[in-house]
Design a protein around this motif. Structure first.
Motif, mmCIF file in Angstrom:
data_model
loop_
_atom_site.group_PDB
_atom_site.id
_atom_site.type_symbol
_atom_site.label_atom_id
_atom_site.label_comp_id
_atom_site.label_asym_id
_atom_site.label_seq_id
_atom_site.Cartn_x
_atom_site.Cartn_y
_atom_site.Cartn_z
ATOM 1 N N ASP A 130 0.829 -1.210 0.000
ATOM 2 C CA ASP A 130 0.000 0.000 0.000
ATOM 3 C C ASP A 130 0.862 1.258 0.000
ATOM 4 O O ASP A 130 0.485 2.281 -0.600
ATOM 5 N N GLN A 131 2.003 1.215 0.671
ATOM 6 C CA GLN A 131 2.900 2.377 0.676
ATOM 7 C C GLN A 131 3.403 2.687 -0.728
ATOM 8 O O GLN A 131 3.477 3.855 -1.132
ATOM 9 N N VAL A 132 3.744 1.667 -1.490
ATOM 10 C CA VAL A 132 4.187 1.858 -2.874
ATOM 11 C C VAL A 132 3.039 2.385 -3.731
ATOM 12 O O VAL A 132 3.205 3.329 -4.521
ATOM 13 N N ILE A 133 1.870 1.800 -3.565
ATOM 14 C CA ILE A 133 0.712 2.208 -4.367
ATOM 15 C C ILE A 133 0.341 3.655 -4.078
ATOM 16 O O ILE A 133 0.042 4.432 -5.002
ATOM 17 N N ASN A 134 0.369 4.038 -2.832
ATOM 18 C CA ASN A 134 -0.012 5.410 -2.469
ATOM 19 C C ASN A 134 0.942 6.455 -3.047
ATOM 20 O O ASN A 134 0.544 7.597 -3.309
ATOM 21 N N LYS A 135 2.194 6.073 -3.244
ATOM 22 C CA LYS A 135 3.161 7.015 -3.811
ATOM 23 C C LYS A 135 2.778 7.453 -5.219
ATOM 24 O O LYS A 135 3.154 8.547 -5.658
ATOM 25 N N CYS A 136 2.092 6.604 -5.956
ATOM 26 C CA CYS A 136 1.745 6.950 -7.330
ATOM 27 C C CYS A 136 0.234 7.097 -7.537
ATOM 28 O O CYS A 136 -0.238 7.153 -8.681
ATOM 29 N N SER A 137 -0.508 7.180 -6.463
ATOM 30 C CA SER A 137 -1.957 7.345 -6.568
ATOM 31 C C SER A 137 -2.313 8.702 -7.164
ATOM 32 O O SER A 137 -1.690 9.718 -6.842
ATOM 33 N N ILE A 138 -3.334 8.725 -8.020
ATOM 34 C CA ILE A 138 -3.787 10.006 -8.582
ATOM 35 C C ILE A 138 -4.433 10.879 -7.509
ATOM 36 O O ILE A 138 -4.710 12.058 -7.747
ATOM 37 N N LYS A 139 -4.668 10.313 -6.339
ATOM 38 C CA LYS A 139 -5.213 11.081 -5.214
ATOM 39 C C LYS A 139 -4.106 11.666 -4.337
ATOM 40 O O LYS A 139 -4.386 12.410 -3.389
ATOM 41 N N ASN A 140 -2.869 11.331 -4.631
ATOM 42 C CA ASN A 140 -1.717 11.825 -3.859
ATOM 43 C C ASN A 140 -1.550 13.328 -4.095
ATOM 44 O O ASN A 140 -1.367 13.773 -5.236
ATOM 45 N N ASN A 141 -1.606 14.114 -3.027
ATOM 46 C CA ASN A 141 -1.565 15.573 -3.161
ATOM 47 C C ASN A 141 -0.252 16.072 -3.749
ATOM 48 O O ASN A 141 -0.225 17.073 -4.481
ATOM 49 N N GLN A 142 0.857 15.407 -3.439
ATOM 50 C CA GLN A 142 2.140 15.817 -3.991
ATOM 51 C C GLN A 142 2.164 15.642 -5.501
ATOM 52 O O GLN A 142 2.687 16.480 -6.238
ATOM 53 N N ILE A 143 1.591 14.552 -5.973
ATOM 54 C CA ILE A 143 1.509 14.320 -7.420
ATOM 55 C C ILE A 143 0.648 15.397 -8.072
ATOM 56 O O ILE A 143 0.990 15.925 -9.134
ATOM 57 N N LYS A 144 -0.467 15.734 -7.445
ATOM 58 C CA LYS A 144 -1.324 16.788 -7.999
ATOM 59 C C LYS A 144 -0.555 18.096 -8.136
ATOM 60 O O LYS A 144 -0.657 18.796 -9.154
ATOM 61 N N LYS A 145 0.213 18.437 -7.093
ATOM 62 C CA LYS A 145 0.993 19.685 -7.124
ATOM 63 C C LYS A 145 1.999 19.676 -8.273
ATOM 64 O O LYS A 145 2.206 20.702 -8.938
ATOM 65 N N GLU A 146 2.617 18.531 -8.527
ATOM 66 C CA GLU A 146 3.613 18.453 -9.594
ATOM 67 C C GLU A 146 2.970 18.624 -10.963
ATOM 68 O O GLU A 146 3.552 19.258 -11.856
ATOM 69 N N TYR A 147 1.778 18.089 -11.156
ATOM 70 C CA TYR A 147 1.097 18.273 -12.438
ATOM 71 C C TYR A 147 0.609 19.710 -12.601
ATOM 72 O O TYR A 147 0.625 20.262 -13.712
ATOM 73 N N ILE A 148 0.176 20.326 -11.512
ATOM 74 C CA ILE A 148 -0.205 21.748 -11.570
ATOM 75 C C ILE A 148 1.000 22.579 -12.009
ATOM 76 O O ILE A 148 0.891 23.463 -12.873
ATOM 77 N N ARG A 149 2.167 22.273 -11.439
ATOM 78 C CA ARG A 149 3.377 23.012 -11.790
ATOM 79 C C ARG A 149 3.770 22.784 -13.254
ATOM 80 O O ARG A 149 4.146 23.742 -13.959
ATOM 81 N N LEU A 150 3.680 21.561 -13.726
ATOM 82 C CA LEU A 150 4.019 21.251 -15.117
ATOM 83 C C LEU A 150 3.177 22.079 -16.084
ATOM 84 O O LEU A 150 3.678 22.644 -17.059
ATOM 85 N N ILE A 151 1.896 22.147 -15.809
ATOM 86 C CA ILE A 151 0.979 22.852 -16.704
ATOM 87 C C ILE A 151 1.181 24.359 -16.609
ATOM 88 O O ILE A 151 1.186 25.068 -17.625
ATOM 89 N N GLU A 152 1.376 24.844 -15.402
ATOM 90 C CA GLU A 152 1.595 26.287 -15.226
ATOM 91 C C GLU A 152 2.874 26.747 -15.890
ATOM 92 O O GLU A 152 2.966 27.890 -16.399
ATOM 93 N N ASN A 153 3.889 25.897 -15.926
ATOM 94 C CA ASN A 153 5.187 26.272 -16.484
ATOM 95 C C ASN A 153 5.324 25.960 -17.979
ATOM 96 O O ASN A 153 6.380 26.199 -18.571
ATOM 97 N N LEU A 154 4.265 25.445 -18.565
ATOM 98 C CA LEU A 154 4.297 25.115 -19.992
ATOM 99 C C LEU A 154 4.383 26.406 -20.804
ATOM 100 O O LEU A 154 3.523 27.292 -20.710
ATOM 101 N N LYS A 155 5.443 26.531 -21.599
ATOM 102 C CA LYS A 155 5.658 27.768 -22.363
ATOM 103 C C LYS A 155 5.697 27.473 -23.856
ATOM 104 O O LYS A 155 6.119 26.404 -24.276
#
Length: 372
Positions: A347-372
């Motif tokens: 479960d610890q491994v699965i949670n690291k890559c869950s689409i519900k993981n807040n850290q993952i959400k933040k990284e995708y927000i940053r990717l999109i915001e920084n798209l130039k």
């Protein structure tokens, strides 16, 4: 933002992991406030059994022509599995000056290119690759387990490459259980049935090392597996070298019923009809795999050599046959007794890559915001 994701929604989500990955990305983008749309390069009005609409009937899906007719339907075009031609991208950008075009590589492009270009082996050998690195891109996004190929892809694309967080969700495998029946691991099995389910279409994910590990277990281990099924490998039995080097040379195939070679199968067929209750895997430069996460989620003993999830399952080193046989024997002896601890680590491994993981959400927000 309106974000388009290209897809070919003409086959089951269990055919390979690509369409699952696209579906998970759709949900994640929706969850962080965007309006995603799937751009279907097959027939957007049809859906195969266990296609995307089987999982989510509310998906926004349009056809590839729909975007060509109205390029302003999307602000960002993400191409994970299939792409518009270079000419079509030029047309889209000429009619939507603000459109951002991003290629997403969820596959092992470097290894695949070496096989196709140099050795002429691997999947999709007959495809047209004339435009694969010429699509008027703004950026290239890459799955994290292919980080070693960043410099290669930047060379080929002439664009910056950014690493994506790896994402997964259990919804697809859970729906399969709702429809086909419970396929979770059950303790106290009468026999141990090992399943090897590598695709066998390239060097990086194939059954050769697992077969060697099974032979080592058969020869030397105190606790042996009862049966082994090698999926996606029936074609190997027609190869003279395989017949001589493996079937004729190994002890294991000489015992009737100990090992068999079948076509690919979905998880329900593997675990219900074939009674597979142990998963044995091998990869090289493909260390993140949905089949691994499914096995961990369902609590099956997973014997693997993926360093990225070394803390889960029963890990062995690289191409080490002896270490693989050790890990297999450990799973056969200890799995039922240690199931609670195994599940916690899984479960610890699965949670690291869950689409519900807040850290993952933040990284995708940053990717999109920084798209130039």
């Amino acid at each position: 933002m309106n974000i388009g994701l290209t897809i070919e929604n003409s086959y089951s989500l269990f055919c390979n992991g690509l369409n699952q990955n696209i579906l998970f990305l759709y949900w994640l983008l929706e969850d962080i406030g965007h309006s995603p749309v799937l751009i279907d390069f097959s027939d957007p009005d049809k859906d195969p059994e266990f296609g995307c609409r089987a999982i989510d009937k509310n998906l926004n899906i349009i056809g590839r022509i729909d975007l060509l007719e109205d390029p302003n339907k999307v602000d960002i075009l993400l191409s994970p599995g299939v792409a518009y031609s270079a000419e079509e991208i030029k047309l889209l950008k000429s009619n939507n000056k603000n459109l951002k075009n991003v290629a997403i590589h969820y596959g092992n492009m470097l290894i695949d290119d070496i096989q196709r270009v140099v050795f002429k082996t691997g999947a999709n050998m007959d495809g047209d690759y004339s435009n694969i690195y010429d699509s008027n891109l703004d950026e290239v996004w890459l799955s994290p387990h292919y980080h070693f190929s960043v410099s290669y892809l930047e060379l080929m694309h002439r664009r910056p490459v950014k690493i994506l967080p790896y994402i997964w969700d259990s919804s697809v495998i859970d729906l399969l259980q709702e429809i086909k029946g419970d396929i979770r691991y059950n303790a106290n099995n009468k026999e141990s049935v090992v399943g090897v389910c590598e695709p066998n279409i390239n060097f990086s994910k194939n059954c050769y090392i697992p077969i060697c590990i099974l032979e080592k277990n058969y020869r030397d281990s105190q606790i042996k597996f009862d049966r082994a099924i090698i999926y996606g490998a029936q074609f190997l039995t027609q190869k003279p070298r395989f017949e001589g080097q493996i079937i004729g040379n190994f002890d294991m195939p000489q015992e009737k019923g100990r090992i068999c070679f079948l076509d690919r199968a979905s998880p329900d067929l593997m675990h219900i009809e074939d009674s597979v209750n142990v998963i044995l895997s091998h990869q090289h430069y493909n260390s993140l795999n949905y089949a691994h996460l499914e096995a961990l989620h369902l609590k099956y003993p997973l014997i693997h050599n993926s360093d990225d999830i070394a803390e889960a399952g029963y890990h062995y080193s690289l191409f080490d046959i002896n270490d693989g046989a050790r890990a297999l024997e450990s799973a056969l002896i200890n799995h039922d007794e240690n199931l609670d601890d195994y599940t916690k680590r899984a479960d610890q491994v699965i949670n690291k890559c869950s689409i519900k993981n807040n850290q993952i959400k933040k990284e995708y927000i940053r990717l999109i915001e920084n798209l130039k």
